[in-house]
Design a protein around this motif. Structure first.
Motif, PDB file in Angstrom:
ATOM      1  N   HIS A 293      -6.949  -7.704   6.902  1.00  0.00           N
ATOM      2  CA  HIS A 293      -7.346  -6.297   6.889  1.00  0.00           C
ATOM      3  C   HIS A 293      -8.844  -6.180   6.635  1.00  0.00           C
ATOM      4  CE1 HIS A 293      -3.273  -4.107   6.212  1.00  0.00           C
ATOM      5  NE2 HIS A 293      -3.119  -5.166   6.973  1.00  0.00           N
TER       6      HIS A 293
ATOM      7  N   TYR B 263      -8.881   2.388   3.698  1.00  0.00           N
ATOM      8  CA  TYR B 263      -9.567   1.738   2.575  1.00  0.00           C
ATOM      9  C   TYR B 263     -10.849   2.482   2.238  1.00  0.00           C
ATOM     10  CZ  TYR B 263      -6.526  -2.294   3.344  1.00  0.00           C
ATOM     11  OH  TYR B 263      -5.445  -3.125   3.472  1.00  0.00           O
TER      12      TYR B 263
ATOM     13  N   GLU C 141      -7.637   0.855  -2.075  1.00  0.00           N
ATOM     14  CA  GLU C 141      -6.724   1.290  -1.022  1.00  0.00           C
ATOM     15  C   GLU C 141      -6.506   2.787  -1.198  1.00  0.00           C
ATOM     16  OE1 GLU C 141      -3.144  -0.897  -1.785  1.00  0.00           O
ATOM     17  OE2 GLU C 141      -3.963  -2.769  -0.991  1.00  0.00           O
TER      18      GLU C 141
ATOM     19  N   MET D 267       0.850  -1.179   0.000  1.00  0.00           N
ATOM     20  CA  MET D 267       0.000   0.000   0.000  1.00  0.00           C
ATOM     21  C   MET D 267       0.892   1.237   0.000  1.00  0.00           C
ATOM     22  SD  MET D 267      -3.087   1.132   2.632  1.00  0.00           S
ATOM     23  CE  MET D 267      -4.163  -0.197   2.152  1.00  0.00           C
TER      24      MET D 267
ATOM     25  N   TYR E 130      -3.949   1.746   7.927  1.00  0.00           N
ATOM     26  CA  TYR E 130      -4.241   1.470   6.523  1.00  0.00           C
ATOM     27  C   TYR E 130      -5.652   1.974   6.222  1.00  0.00           C
ATOM     28  CZ  TYR E 130      -0.345  -1.813   7.018  1.00  0.00           C
ATOM     29  OH  TYR E 130       0.881  -2.386   7.267  1.00  0.00           O
TER      30      TYR E 130
ATOM     31  N   LYS F 270      -1.454   4.443   3.421  1.00  0.00           N
ATOM     32  CA  LYS F 270      -1.166   4.195   4.838  1.00  0.00           C
ATOM     33  C   LYS F 270      -0.395   5.368   5.434  1.00  0.00           C
ATOM     34  CE  LYS F 270       3.042   1.527   3.939  1.00  0.00           C
ATOM     35  NZ  LYS F 270       3.696   0.233   4.066  1.00  0.00           N
TER      36      LYS F 270
END
Length: 171
Positions: free
Chosen positions: A59, A106, A81, A1, A104, A84
């Motif tokens: 995740h 999303y 995504e 990511m 992270y 991060k």
């Protein structure tokens, strides 16, 4: 990511020392110019729904669980995504030299109805409630709290991500 930002919460951290490591997932739920966020009635800030990844969780599984717990919402899909953010700080745990926390982010879609929350005690104490908020209001509110030096430790991270979203999506 993709790495969006690294944040050093304190100066002089021993980055190559014994590290306390924590990973978390955060849901970006966007509808036009509004986001589903968690508002703290105690602190007055906005944060993205999400939290720590538990042992054995992916995740995706952690994100679905956290959005359900904090917002009472069912994640229908995880579409992309966003990126991060890595934060370094002095650890609360005395046996470690540094805390390294990775969030992270999303982009998700949820079912439109919000059900009952299932909050941890500290989340109840902070008065966490899910709200749809205009992105500019969330940015302005969080920045005001940061400038007043009166905000939770996550507020600078969330303010950065809000501004990134505004720029990325041309809001």
């Amino acid at each position: 990511m993709k790495l969006l930002k690294e944040i050093m919460r304190k100066q002089g951290l021993i980055l190559n020392g014994k590290t306390f490591y924590r990973e978390a997932v955060r849901g970006v739920i966007l509808k036009d110019r509004t986001l589903l966020m968690i508002y703290s009635t105690k602190e007055g800030d906005y944060k993205f729904p999400g939290g720590g990844i538990e042992a054995g969780e992916t995740h995706e599984t952690a994100l679905v669980r956290e959005v359900k717990e904090e917002c009472g919402a069912t994640v229908l899909s995880i579409n992309d995504e966003l990126g991060k953010v890595v934060e370094y700080d002095i650890p609360l745990e005395k046996e470690y030299d540094v805390s390294r926390r990775i969030s992270y982010y999303y982009i998700c879609e949820i079912d439109s109805s919000l059900g009952e929350q299932s909050l941890d005690q500290y989340e109840k104490d902070l008065g966490f409630i899910p709200v749809w908020v205009d992105i500019d209001k969330a940015i302005q509110t969080n920045k005001m709290l940061i400038e007043a030096n009166n905000c939770p430790r996550w507020t600078p991270r969330e303010a950065f991500v809000l501004e990134h979203i505004k720029e990325k999506f041309g809001l």
